[in-house]
Design a protein around this motif. Structure first.
Motif, short mmCIF file in Angstrom:
data_model
loop_
_atom_site.label_atom_id
_atom_site.label_comp_id
_atom_site.label_asym_id
_atom_site.label_seq_id
_atom_site.Cartn_x
_atom_site.Cartn_y
_atom_site.Cartn_z
N GLY B 83 42.80 49.57 29.33
CA GLY B 83 41.51 48.89 29.29
C GLY B 83 41.01 48.71 27.87
O GLY B 83 40.63 47.61 27.46
N THR B 90 39.57 40.79 24.94
CA THR B 90 38.45 40.23 25.72
C THR B 90 37.17 40.18 24.89
O THR B 90 36.42 39.21 24.95
N MET B 171 43.86 37.83 28.22
CA MET B 171 42.59 38.55 28.15
C MET B 171 41.64 37.87 27.18
O MET B 171 40.42 37.86 27.38
N GLY B 186 36.52 39.24 36.14
CA GLY B 186 37.27 40.36 36.71
C GLY B 186 38.53 39.90 37.40
O GLY B 186 39.60 40.48 37.23
N LYS B 189 41.20 39.04 34.98
CA LYS B 189 41.76 40.25 34.37
C LYS B 189 42.74 40.92 35.33
O LYS B 189 43.82 41.35 34.93
N VAL B 190 42.33 41.01 36.61
CA VAL B 190 43.21 41.64 37.59
C VAL B 190 44.49 40.84 37.71
O VAL B 190 45.59 41.39 37.77
N SER B 204 44.88 48.06 38.34
CA SER B 204 44.36 46.83 37.76
C SER B 204 42.91 46.62 38.10
O SER B 204 42.10 46.29 37.24
N THR B 205 42.56 46.81 39.39
CA THR B 205 41.19 46.53 39.79
C THR B 205 40.20 47.52 39.19
O THR B 205 39.13 47.12 38.73
N THR B 207 40.62 49.35 36.44
CA THR B 207 40.57 49.14 34.99
C THR B 207 39.78 47.88 34.67
O THR B 207 39.02 47.85 33.70
N SER B 208 39.95 46.85 35.49
CA SER B 208 39.20 45.61 35.28
C SER B 208 37.71 45.87 35.39
O SER B 208 36.92 45.36 34.59
N ASN B 209 37.30 46.66 36.37
CA ASN B 209 35.88 46.96 36.53
C ASN B 209 35.34 47.68 35.31
O ASN B 209 34.20 47.45 34.89
N ILE B 212 34.96 44.76 32.57
CA ILE B 212 34.06 43.60 32.64
C ILE B 212 32.68 43.89 32.04
O ILE B 212 32.07 43.02 31.43
#
Lengths: 134, 284
Positions: B83, B90, B171, B186, B189-190, B204-205, B207-209, B212
């Motif tokens: 992340g 990002t 990203m 999000g 990113k996922v 992935s989900t 880490t994405s959270n 964001i």
């Protein structure tokens, strides 16, 4: 890295995560509290006019810079208080990154301490860039 | 509805609060971010200027991300290193996007926002989770200690990270989009982590959270300085989203969200179509 080393690192990661969550809670609580107070002051006013929202003009200068917002908030100005709450909210992920940097330094992972500091610098400069860029 | 903003501002604020609670709640359950309902609501129903709406949307994203973060039980999925490393891209993308945002036409932003809504709605309904195969690690990933482990019913499984540089590039794009539209990106990113970098879906989900909120904070900082964020608008939205997302995240493990996702996806698609229509007909 072996699975065992992963597990040990995970433990320190988890400790940092708990600290981060605590910081987030404090940040969100203070931001919400401030927003509630400012909101109440705002609603109590007479002559509220929100029609400006339908035609974009930039916010007044005082609400765009941290010193300006702080000054307004200290005077008890409702919009100043509410904007201060927004600043606190924006600050919570930034503080989260700062804590991650601390955590990496604690683990003596200098590569990632540096990476986190780079992200932190970009985040903080964003606030200044916005004011300058106008 | 449009005239409410001028004639009954407090009623407008009240409606916004309720809508934000719902948006935060649904967002936490479905992963379809905070701004996806609020922006179309503000712009389509209340004729609030798109610039203000995008600014507020960023506030929504931070509120959703932080709210969900404190409510979700930590299960050891998030890979903070991945992340943080991808955050460089990002955040840089978000700064770039936010600085040029005022030069991008509102019609274009409206249309792209609508497209993103459509794509989000589509993937939310039809997107399938791929088979989890352990990929070969990108040497860069090993050098940066990005490979990790995550808990499964069979015990801790290790995974490797592939395609680091392409993922990094994607990203950057996600960051720019986040800044221009006020979204968390999000899903993007996922997608990048799951499909390109072969990172397990749950990692992935989560880490994405984690990411964001940080990306949104970068854009929000710039938007604040540019005067796009209005405190009067922020008040009901921020409070509502926080309340909604924390409640939603807590309710998550007690609810089956299958049909809810579908309904939400349909609503999102309809809103997307309306946004595109408005953008193309130059009503922004």
């Amino acid at each position: 890295m072996t699975l065992k080393e992963h597990a040990k690192e995970k433990w320190t990661d988890r400790m940092i995560e708990h600290m981060v969550i605590a910081v987030l809670k404090v940040g969100l609580l203070s931001a919400s509290g401030l927003m509630l107070v400012g909101g109440c002051f705002f609603i109590w006013q007479s002559g509220i006019d929100e029609s400006y929202l339908q035609h974009f003009r930039s916010e007044p200068a005082a609400l765009r810079s941290i010193p300006g917002i702080y000054q307004l908030a200290m005077r008890g100005d409702p919009t100043g208080l509410m904007q201060m709450a927004v600043v606190l909210l924006i600050g919570t992920p930034i503080i989260r990154v700062a804590f991650s940097a601390l955590g990496f330094a604690f683990e003596r992972d200098w590569k990632f301490t540096l990476i986190a500091l780079v992200v932190l610098t970009m985040l903080i400069s964003g606030i200044f860039a916005g004011i300058v860029g106008g | 509805m449009e005239s409410l903003v001028a004639t009954s501002p407090l009623l407008f604020e009240a409606i916004l609060f309720v809508a934000s609670v719902v948006a935060g709640f649904l967002g936490a359950l479905t992963g379809l971010g905070g701004g996806t309902i609020i922006v179309p609501l503000l712009v389509l129903a209340f004729a609030v200027d798109l610039r203000y709406a995008v600014g507020i949307s960023l506030v929504c994203v931070i509120a959703t991300s932080s709210g969900a973060a404190i409510a979700y039980v930590k299960e050891g999925y998030t890979n903070v290193r991945i992340g943080m490393f991808l955050e460089i891209a990002t955040t840089f993308g978000a700064l770039t996007g936010a600085l040029v945002a005022s030069y991008v036409s509102k019609s274009l932003i409206g249309v792209v926002f609508g497209l993103v809504l459509l794509i989000s709605g589509y993937y939310s309904t039809f997107g399938k989770v791929k088979e989890e195969l352990v990929a070969k690690a990108d040497p860069l990933a090993t050098a940066l200690s990005l490979n990790g482990t995550y808990p499964t019913p069979e015990g801790m499984k290790s995974y490797n990270v592939a395609a680091v540089l392409p993922g990094f590039g994607m990203m950057y794009g996600a960051g720019v989009l986040s800044a221009l539209l006020g979204i968390g990106s999000g899903a993007l990113k996922v997608l990048a982590m799951d499909t390109m970098m072969k990172i397990p879906f749950k990692v992935s989900t989560t880490t994405s959270n984690f990411m964001i909120g940080v990306t949104a904070a970068a854009s929000a900082g710039v938007y604040l300085g540019k005067g796009y964020i209005d405190p009067v608008l922020a008040m009901p939205v921020m409070l509502g989203i926080l309340l909604g997302s924390i409640t939603g995240a807590r309710a998550l493990h007690r609810m089956t969200v299958g049909s809810l996702r579908t309904v939400f996806a349909i609503v999102i698609c309809l809103l997307g179509i309306e946004m595109i229509y408005k953008g193309i007909s130059g009503q922004f």
